[in-house]
Design a protein around this motif. Sequence first.
Motif, PDB file in Angstrom:
ATOM      1  N   CYS A 151       4.170   7.992   9.663  1.00 21.24           N
ATOM      2  CA  CYS A 151       4.132   7.083   8.527  1.00 21.24           C
ATOM      3  C   CYS A 151       5.062   7.578   7.425  1.00 21.24           C
ATOM      4  O   CYS A 151       5.104   8.771   7.123  1.00 21.24           O
ATOM      5  N   ARG A 152       5.811   6.663   6.818  1.00 15.92           N
ATOM      6  CA  ARG A 152       6.705   7.020   5.716  1.00 15.92           C
ATOM      7  C   ARG A 152       5.994   6.949   4.374  1.00 15.92           C
ATOM      8  O   ARG A 152       6.624   7.101   3.329  1.00 15.92           O
ATOM      9  N   GLY A 153       4.697   6.678   4.384  1.00 19.37           N
ATOM     10  CA  GLY A 153       3.921   6.712   3.150  1.00 19.37           C
ATOM     11  C   GLY A 153       3.593   5.369   2.542  1.00 19.37           C
ATOM     12  O   GLY A 153       2.959   5.297   1.503  1.00 19.37           O
ATOM     13  N   PHE A 154       4.019   4.289   3.211  1.00 20.23           N
ATOM     14  CA  PHE A 154       3.685   2.974   2.664  1.00 20.23           C
ATOM     15  C   PHE A 154       3.619   1.930   3.767  1.00 20.23           C
ATOM     16  O   PHE A 154       4.025   2.177   4.907  1.00 20.23           O
ATOM     17  N   GLY A 155       3.083   0.778   3.405  1.00 23.01           N
ATOM     18  CA  GLY A 155       2.968  -0.313   4.350  1.00 23.01           C
ATOM     19  C   GLY A 155       2.599  -1.599   3.637  1.00 23.01           C
ATOM     20  O   GLY A 155       2.510  -1.644   2.403  1.00 23.01           O
ATOM     21  N   PHE A 156       2.377  -2.638   4.422  1.00 22.84           N
ATOM     22  CA  PHE A 156       2.057  -3.951   3.881  1.00 22.84           C
ATOM     23  C   PHE A 156       0.898  -4.552   4.659  1.00 22.84           C
ATOM     24  O   PHE A 156       0.826  -4.421   5.877  1.00 22.84           O
ATOM     25  N   ILE A 157       0.019  -5.239   3.945  1.00 22.98           N
ATOM     26  CA  ILE A 157      -1.167  -5.873   4.514  1.00 22.98           C
ATOM     27  C   ILE A 157      -1.170  -7.325   4.050  1.00 22.98           C
ATOM     28  O   ILE A 157      -0.846  -7.586   2.890  1.00 22.98           O
ATOM     29  N   SER A 158      -1.572  -8.253   4.900  1.00 23.44           N
ATOM     30  CA  SER A 158      -1.756  -9.645   4.493  1.00 23.44           C
ATOM     31  C   SER A 158      -3.230 -10.001   4.619  1.00 23.44           C
ATOM     32  O   SER A 158      -3.852  -9.741   5.653  1.00 23.44           O
ATOM     33  N   MET A 159      -3.761 -10.566   3.529  1.00 24.17           N
ATOM     34  CA  MET A 159      -5.159 -10.998   3.487  1.00 24.17           C
ATOM     35  C   MET A 159      -5.233 -12.285   2.663  1.00 24.17           C
ATOM     36  O   MET A 159      -4.289 -12.618   1.946  1.00 24.17           O
ATOM     37  N   GLU A 160      -6.359 -12.991   2.748  1.00 23.82           N
ATOM     38  CA  GLU A 160      -6.597 -14.147   1.893  1.00 23.82           C
ATOM     39  C   GLU A 160      -6.666 -13.680   0.440  1.00 23.82           C
ATOM     40  O   GLU A 160      -7.018 -12.526   0.164  1.00 23.82           O
ATOM     41  N   GLY A 161      -6.352 -14.565  -0.497  1.00 23.36           N
ATOM     42  CA  GLY A 161      -6.237 -14.220  -1.907  1.00 23.36           C
ATOM     43  C   GLY A 161      -7.426 -13.494  -2.502  1.00 23.36           C
ATOM     44  O   GLY A 161      -7.277 -12.419  -3.097  1.00 23.36           O
ATOM     45  N   HIS A 162      -8.631 -14.047  -2.352  1.00 24.74           N
ATOM     46  CA  HIS A 162      -9.813 -13.419  -2.969  1.00 24.74           C
ATOM     47  C   HIS A 162     -10.144 -12.091  -2.297  1.00 24.74           C
ATOM     48  O   HIS A 162     -10.593 -11.155  -2.954  1.00 24.74           O
ATOM     49  N   ILE A 180       2.668  -0.792   8.970  1.00 20.37           N
ATOM     50  CA  ILE A 180       2.843   0.542   8.416  1.00 20.37           C
ATOM     51  C   ILE A 180       4.281   0.955   8.714  1.00 20.37           C
ATOM     52  O   ILE A 180       4.707   0.955   9.861  1.00 20.37           O
ATOM     53  N   VAL A 181       5.030   1.294   7.685  1.00 20.70           N
ATOM     54  CA  VAL A 181       6.430   1.672   7.856  1.00 20.70           C
ATOM     55  C   VAL A 181       6.473   3.116   8.340  1.00 20.70           C
ATOM     56  O   VAL A 181       5.902   4.007   7.727  1.00 20.70           O
ATOM     57  N   SER A 182       7.143   3.315   9.480  1.00 18.01           N
ATOM     58  CA  SER A 182       7.186   4.650  10.069  1.00 18.01           C
ATOM     59  C   SER A 182       8.628   5.124  10.231  1.00 18.01           C
ATOM     60  O   SER A 182       9.559   4.327  10.327  1.00 18.01           O
ATOM     61  N   ASP A 183       8.766   6.436  10.263  1.00 18.50           N
ATOM     62  CA  ASP A 183      10.068   7.073  10.441  1.00 18.50           C
ATOM     63  C   ASP A 183      10.583   6.780  11.845  1.00 18.50           C
ATOM     64  O   ASP A 183       9.843   6.899  12.820  1.00 18.50           O
ATOM     65  N   ILE A 184      11.839   6.409  11.945  1.00 22.70           N
ATOM     66  CA  ILE A 184      12.413   6.017  13.231  1.00 22.70           C
ATOM     67  C   ILE A 184      12.486   7.188  14.216  1.00 22.70           C
ATOM     68  O   ILE A 184      12.380   7.000  15.420  1.00 22.70           O
ATOM     69  N   PHE A 185      12.634   8.410  13.712  1.00 18.17           N
ATOM     70  CA  PHE A 185      12.778   9.572  14.590  1.00 18.17           C
ATOM     71  C   PHE A 185      11.444  10.228  14.933  1.00 18.17           C
ATOM     72  O   PHE A 185      11.180  10.516  16.090  1.00 18.17           O
ATOM     73  N   SER A 186      10.611  10.449  13.921  1.00 18.98           N
ATOM     74  CA  SER A 186       9.347  11.153  14.171  1.00 18.98           C
ATOM     75  C   SER A 186       8.207  10.213  14.533  1.00 18.98           C
ATOM     76  O   SER A 186       7.229  10.628  15.144  1.00 18.98           O
ATOM     77  N   GLY A 187       8.310   8.951  14.123  1.00 20.08           N
ATOM     78  CA  GLY A 187       7.234   8.001  14.369  1.00 20.08           C
ATOM     79  C   GLY A 187       6.089   8.121  13.379  1.00 20.08           C
ATOM     80  O   GLY A 187       5.129   7.366  13.432  1.00 20.08           O
ATOM     81  N   ALA A 206      -1.273   8.516   8.722  1.00 20.05           N
ATOM     82  CA  ALA A 206      -1.902   7.193   8.673  1.00 20.05           C
ATOM     83  C   ALA A 206      -1.408   6.334   9.836  1.00 20.05           C
ATOM     84  O   ALA A 206      -0.234   6.389  10.208  1.00 20.05           O
ATOM     85  N   THR A 207      -2.319   5.566  10.405  1.00 21.90           N
ATOM     86  CA  THR A 207      -1.982   4.652  11.498  1.00 21.90           C
ATOM     87  C   THR A 207      -2.432   3.246  11.118  1.00 21.90           C
ATOM     88  O   THR A 207      -3.208   3.071  10.176  1.00 21.90           O
ATOM     89  N   GLU A 208      -1.952   2.265  11.864  1.00 24.83           N
ATOM     90  CA  GLU A 208      -2.398   0.897  11.610  1.00 24.83           C
ATOM     91  C   GLU A 208      -3.910   0.797  11.758  1.00 24.83           C
ATOM     92  O   GLU A 208      -4.566   0.124  10.976  1.00 24.83           O
ATOM     93  N   ALA A 209      -4.469   1.489  12.744  1.00 22.98           N
ATOM     94  CA  ALA A 209      -5.914   1.434  12.976  1.00 22.98           C
ATOM     95  C   ALA A 209      -6.696   2.020  11.798  1.00 22.98           C
ATOM     96  O   ALA A 209      -7.697   1.443  11.371  1.00 22.98           O
ATOM     97  N   SER A 210      -6.237   3.150  11.250  1.00 23.98           N
ATOM     98  CA  SER A 210      -6.975   3.774  10.148  1.00 23.98           C
ATOM     99  C   SER A 210      -6.879   2.942   8.874  1.00 23.98           C
ATOM    100  O   SER A 210      -7.861   2.806   8.139  1.00 23.98           O
ATOM    101  N   VAL A 262       0.873  -1.175   0.000  1.00 23.23           N
ATOM    102  CA  VAL A 262       0.000   0.000   0.000  1.00 23.23           C
ATOM    103  C   VAL A 262       0.909   1.224   0.000  1.00 23.23           C
ATOM    104  O   VAL A 262       1.674   1.435   0.937  1.00 23.23           O
ATOM    105  N   GLY A 263       0.835   2.016  -1.053  1.00 24.82           N
ATOM    106  CA  GLY A 263       1.682   3.181  -1.174  1.00 24.82           C
ATOM    107  C   GLY A 263       0.891   4.473  -1.235  1.00 24.82           C
ATOM    108  O   GLY A 263      -0.309   4.475  -1.478  1.00 24.82           O
TER     109      GLY A 263
END
Length: 87
Positions: free
Chosen positions: A42-53, A33-40, A13-17, A6-7
Motif C-alpha cells: 500500500c502507498r498509504g492511500f486509497g478511495f472508497i465509494s459509498m452512499e452519501g449518508h 487501495i493504491v499500491s506500489d507497482i514494484f513491491s505491491g 493495509a489491504t482491500e479486505a482490511s 482515505v489517507g
Amino acid sequence: MKRIFVGNLPLDATEASVLELFSQYGKVRTIEIVSDIFSGKCRGFGFISMEGHEARAAIAALDGNFYCGKPLKVRFEDTSAGKGKRH
C-alpha cells in the motif's frame, strides 16, 4: 454515490482490511487501495465509494481516529478543477 479519500493507511493495509473498517458504516460499493507497482504494498492511500449518508457517517467516525497506530485522514475526494496544476 460519494467517493471518499482515505489517507495515512499503513503499508500492510489491504482491500479486505479497509473494507472491514468501512463496512461498519454502510455498504462499500467500490474500494481501490493504491499500491506500489514494484513491491505491491500500500502507498498509504486509497478511495472508497459509498452512499452519501453512509459516507458522511464513515467520515465523521473515522477521520483522525487511529488505525494500526496511524491517524487516518478520511474526507470526500477533492474534485476541484485546479487539482494537481501548478500556477
